[in-house]
Write an enzyme that holds these catalytic residues in place. Structure first.
Site, short mmCIF file in Angstrom:
data_model
loop_
_atom_site.label_atom_id
_atom_site.label_comp_id
_atom_site.label_asym_id
_atom_site.label_seq_id
_atom_site.Cartn_x
_atom_site.Cartn_y
_atom_site.Cartn_z
N GLU A 125 84.38 55.80 17.48
CA GLU A 125 83.32 54.83 16.36
C GLU A 125 82.80 56.56 15.53
OE1 GLU A 125 83.00 51.52 16.80
OE2 GLU A 125 83.52 50.90 19.57
N CYS A 146 74.46 50.37 22.69
CA CYS A 146 75.01 50.86 22.05
C CYS A 146 74.84 51.56 20.42
CB CYS A 146 76.87 50.75 22.13
SG CYS A 146 76.80 50.97 24.13
N HIS A 204 82.80 54.83 23.00
CA HIS A 204 83.26 53.59 24.29
C HIS A 204 83.95 53.46 25.11
CE1 HIS A 204 80.57 50.56 21.72
NE2 HIS A 204 80.04 50.14 23.04
#
Length: 156
Positions: A42, A104, A123
């Protein structure tokens, strides 16, 4: 450290990490239950849009991480470069600019905010016959070592 699936408690623990430990980099790992054999790197955290209730039935005031914070914060780790330069046999690694609007992404944004961008979020898929804890641990070690290399280049 395992963070709770509770917005406010996760935020408090992230703040404590940055205030007390003062890390060079904080790497957060979250479960992407829909991903079968994919690791997702991410790039940024988003400040708004948190309407889904946490484990205690709450969501942040105004659906926002930091009322005075910017719309998004980019990690100082270049995840796209990391994604292009790294491979782990037996699992796909992909690049993402949207960690979703739940704990998250909320945790990631909060860590980016308190750490001035010196945070990363990965993730991971659920454990399975093909993605064992040992395998996933080694994959994460490879990825995090590359992140630390980027941090080292940044400091030079």
């Amino acid at each position: 450290m395992q963070l709770p699936v509770v917005y406010q408690k996760a935020k408090e623990q992230v703040f404590t990490i940055w205030k007390t430990l003062r890390p060079l980099l904080t790497v957060h790992v979250g479960l992407a239950s829909s991903a079968k054999a994919i690791i997702i790197l991410e790039q940024c955290g988003k400040n708004k849009g948190y309407q889904e209730m946490d484990a205690c039935g709450f969501h942040p005031e105004g659906g926002c991480c930091m009322l005075d914070g910017p719309e998004k914060i980019e990690s100082t780790i270049n995840m796209k470069t990391l994604w292009k330069n790294i491979s782990v046999e037996g699992i796909d690694i992909i690049f993402s600019r949207d960690a979703g609007r739940y704990i998250c992404d909320y945790t990631y944004y909060t860590s980016l905010y308190y750490g001035n961008g010196r945070a990363a979020f990965i993730h991971v898929p659920p454990l399975s016959k093909s993605v064992t804890a040992d395998f996933l641990g080694k994959a994460l070690q490879t990825i995090i070592l590359e992140m630390l290399r980027q941090c080292g280049e940044e400091r030079e």
